[in-house]
Design an enzyme around this catalytic site. Structure first.
Site, PDB file in Angstrom:
ATOM      1  N   GLY A  96      -2.504 -36.486  47.352  1.00  0.00           N
ATOM      2  CA  GLY A  96      -1.901 -36.518  48.686  1.00  0.00           C
ATOM      3  C   GLY A  96      -1.441 -35.152  49.169  1.00  0.00           C
ATOM      4  N   HIS A 154     -13.841 -27.036  47.544  1.00  0.00           N
ATOM      5  CA  HIS A 154     -13.328 -28.409  47.399  1.00  0.00           C
ATOM      6  C   HIS A 154     -12.656 -28.853  48.700  1.00  0.00           C
ATOM      7  CE1 HIS A 154     -11.777 -31.764  44.883  1.00  0.00           C
ATOM      8  NE2 HIS A 154     -10.653 -31.643  45.584  1.00  0.00           N
ATOM      9  N   MET A 158      -7.220 -36.704  38.176  1.00  0.00           N
ATOM     10  CA  MET A 158      -6.111 -36.229  39.011  1.00  0.00           C
ATOM     11  C   MET A 158      -4.924 -35.919  38.102  1.00  0.00           C
ATOM     12  SD  MET A 158      -7.026 -35.952  42.135  1.00  0.00           S
ATOM     13  CE  MET A 158      -5.403 -35.311  42.565  1.00  0.00           C
ATOM     14  N   MET A 195      -8.290 -37.207  53.232  1.00  0.00           N
ATOM     15  CA  MET A 195      -7.167 -38.139  53.078  1.00  0.00           C
ATOM     16  C   MET A 195      -7.031 -38.997  54.330  1.00  0.00           C
ATOM     17  SD  MET A 195      -4.366 -35.586  51.426  1.00  0.00           S
ATOM     18  CE  MET A 195      -4.774 -34.490  50.058  1.00  0.00           C
ATOM     19  N   SER A 200      -2.940 -24.172  45.644  1.00  0.00           N
ATOM     20  CA  SER A 200      -1.911 -23.138  45.751  1.00  0.00           C
ATOM     21  C   SER A 200      -2.176 -21.950  44.833  1.00  0.00           C
ATOM     22  CB  SER A 200      -0.518 -23.723  45.499  1.00  0.00           C
ATOM     23  OG  SER A 200      -0.566 -24.906  44.779  1.00  0.00           O
ATOM     24  N   ASP A 210      -7.859 -31.774  38.928  1.00  0.00           N
ATOM     25  CA  ASP A 210      -7.375 -31.450  40.275  1.00  0.00           C
ATOM     26  C   ASP A 210      -5.878 -31.724  40.347  1.00  0.00           C
ATOM     27  OD1 ASP A 210      -6.974 -31.181  43.008  1.00  0.00           O
ATOM     28  OD2 ASP A 210      -8.415 -32.728  43.584  1.00  0.00           O
ATOM     29  N   GLY A 211      -5.098 -30.665  40.605  1.00  0.00           N
ATOM     30  CA  GLY A 211      -3.661 -30.822  40.800  1.00  0.00           C
ATOM     31  C   GLY A 211      -2.868 -29.966  39.830  1.00  0.00           C
ATOM     32  N   HIS A 224     -13.898 -34.623  48.099  1.00  0.00           N
ATOM     33  CA  HIS A 224     -13.035 -35.548  47.353  1.00  0.00           C
ATOM     34  C   HIS A 224     -12.455 -36.543  48.334  1.00  0.00           C
ATOM     35  CE1 HIS A 224      -9.052 -35.817  44.799  1.00  0.00           C
ATOM     36  NE2 HIS A 224      -9.702 -36.964  44.848  1.00  0.00           N
ATOM     37  N   MET A 256     -10.200 -39.380  49.306  1.00  0.00           N
ATOM     38  CA  MET A 256      -8.996 -40.148  48.957  1.00  0.00           C
ATOM     39  C   MET A 256      -8.769 -41.130  50.087  1.00  0.00           C
ATOM     40  SD  MET A 256      -6.846 -36.921  47.472  1.00  0.00           S
ATOM     41  CE  MET A 256      -7.916 -35.736  48.314  1.00  0.00           C
ATOM     42  N   GLY A 282      -0.898 -30.724  48.146  1.00  0.00           N
ATOM     43  CA  GLY A 282      -1.012 -29.571  47.265  1.00  0.00           C
ATOM     44  C   GLY A 282       0.361 -29.163  46.756  1.00  0.00           C
ATOM     45  N   GLY A 283       0.362 -28.279  45.777  1.00  0.00           N
ATOM     46  CA  GLY A 283       1.606 -27.657  45.341  1.00  0.00           C
ATOM     47  C   GLY A 283       2.508 -28.515  44.472  1.00  0.00           C
ATOM     48  N   ASP A 335     -10.607 -31.861  50.526  1.00  0.00           N
ATOM     49  CA  ASP A 335      -9.770 -33.031  50.267  1.00  0.00           C
ATOM     50  C   ASP A 335      -9.671 -33.906  51.506  1.00  0.00           C
ATOM     51  OD1 ASP A 335      -8.810 -32.820  47.525  1.00  0.00           O
ATOM     52  OD2 ASP A 335      -7.896 -30.937  48.176  1.00  0.00           O
ATOM     53  N   SER A 341      -9.332 -25.485  46.703  1.00  0.00           N
ATOM     54  CA  SER A 341      -9.153 -26.557  47.687  1.00  0.00           C
ATOM     55  C   SER A 341      -8.709 -25.955  49.003  1.00  0.00           C
ATOM     56  CB  SER A 341      -8.092 -27.544  47.212  1.00  0.00           C
ATOM     57  OG  SER A 341      -7.711 -28.363  48.307  1.00  0.00           O
TER      58      SER A 341
HETATM   59  C1  DX5 Z   1      -4.258 -33.330  45.962  1.00  0.00           C
HETATM   60  C2  DX5 Z   1      -5.622 -32.720  46.207  1.00  0.00           C
HETATM   61  C3  DX5 Z   1      -5.783 -31.399  45.561  1.00  0.00           C
HETATM   62  C4  DX5 Z   1      -4.795 -30.358  45.982  1.00  0.00           C
HETATM   63  C5  DX5 Z   1      -4.558 -29.460  44.808  1.00  0.00           C
HETATM   64  O1  DX5 Z   1      -4.231 -34.620  46.459  1.00  0.00           O
HETATM   65  O2  DX5 Z   1      -6.652 -33.584  45.729  1.00  0.00           O
HETATM   66  O3  DX5 Z   1      -7.120 -30.930  45.656  1.00  0.00           O
HETATM   67  O4  DX5 Z   1      -5.204 -29.601  47.073  1.00  0.00           O
HETATM   68  O5  DX5 Z   1      -3.555 -28.550  45.148  1.00  0.00           O
HETATM   69  P1  DX5 Z   1      -2.775 -27.699  44.063  1.00  0.00           P
HETATM   70  O6  DX5 Z   1      -3.795 -26.904  43.312  1.00  0.00           O
HETATM   71  O7  DX5 Z   1      -1.867 -26.888  44.887  1.00  0.00           O
HETATM   72  O8  DX5 Z   1      -2.073 -28.684  43.155  1.00  0.00           O
HETATM   73 ZN    ZN Z   2      -8.861 -32.811  45.537  1.00  0.00          ZN
END
Ligand code: DX5
Ligand code: ZN
Length: 233
Positions: A146, A37, A141, A41, A200, A177-178, A70, A72, A148-149, A39, A12
């Site tokens: 929303g 990927h 999910m 938002m 991450s 994802d996540g 993706h 969101m 990462g990490g 994201d 991502s």
């Molecule tokens: C979260 C995103 C993910 C995110 C994953 O809302 O959809 O794609 O970047 O990040 P990690 O792998 O750090 O959980």
């Molecule tokens: Zn994602």
């Protein structure tokens, strides 16, 4: 894009250097990413803001593999054509983004792009039972979307198992994802997932000037995934 269930790692770019997307995308692809990927938002469906269609269009020439977008965002239907025109190969919308996910998936398919449906952690697998003929991918999910990490939610593993049983022989990917990393990926593979988004766990410790770290991170996830698949067979 021919269908197969080989393990796919989709870094991502939410975890990339936001001032250097072109080089970041090239770096992760050179280092073994299968898909990229993206994201998206909207500050409404999720509490964060990222990429509009012009940003995604700017990423496109740098992506040689597959651009996995993706969404969101809610509402989502008014923006599907714009993200398709921006060059998405796969467009995933959230089941929770509105009352008419069936119409949303028809709209994605109408653009000629692959269609994904995503489930938040609070949404059960069975909620998409009537949509399986319209999807190319189900995205589970494993954190609240929303950011990462965040920490992986273990109940996602059982949800993947249920989806895998529902999907049967249909050519539908299961993506997670996540919080995906070399530890969490194993049980997800055993449960039946084949595509893994990682932010991450791919970008940590690396940079465009030290891209081999991305390569080692991707390899660690892939090796753990492939090991779990061999063990499950
Ligand atoms: C979260 C995103 C993910 C995110 C994953 O809302 O959809 O794609 O970047 O990040 P990690 O792998 O750090 O959980
Ligand atoms: Zn994602």
């Amino acid at each position: 894009m021919p269908f197969d269930r080989s393990i796919k790692i989709a870094p991502s770019i939410l975890s990339a250097d936001f001032a250097d997307f072109g080089r970041e995308i090239r770096a992760i692809e050179d280092q073994g990413a299968d898909w990229v990927h993206v994201d998206v938002m909207d500050g409404h469906f999720v509490p964060n803001l990222t990429f509009g269609p012009p940003a995604v269009k700017a990423f496109r020439p740098h992506v040689k593999t597959v651009m996995d977008v993706h969404l969101m965002i809610a509402p989502v239907d008014p923006y599907i054509e714009a993200y398709a025109a921006a060059g998405a190969d796969i467009i995933t919308a959230h089941l929770e983004a509105g009352p008419h996910p069936h119409r949303t998936l028809q709209a994605i398919r109408a653009t000629g792009r692959k269609a994904g449906i995503s489930l938040n952690p609070g949404t059960p697998a069975g909620a998409i039972s009537e949509l399986l003929d319209l999807v190319d991918m189900v995205l589970v999910m494993s954190v609240n979307p929303g950011f990462g990490g965040q920490r992986f939610i273990p109940a996602s593993i059982e949800k993947v198992r249920q989806l895998r049983a529902m999907i049967g022989d249909r050519p539908i990917h299961i993506q997670v994802d996540g919080g995906v990393d070399p530890v969490t990926v194993g049980p997800l593979v055993a449960a039946g997932a084949d595509c893994f988004v990682a932010g991450s766990a791919v970008f940590k410790g690396g940079s465009v000037d030290a891209p081999e770290v991305y390569g080692a991170n991707i390899r660690a996830i892939r090796d753990a995934a492939e090991g779990a698949r061999v063990a499950a067979e």
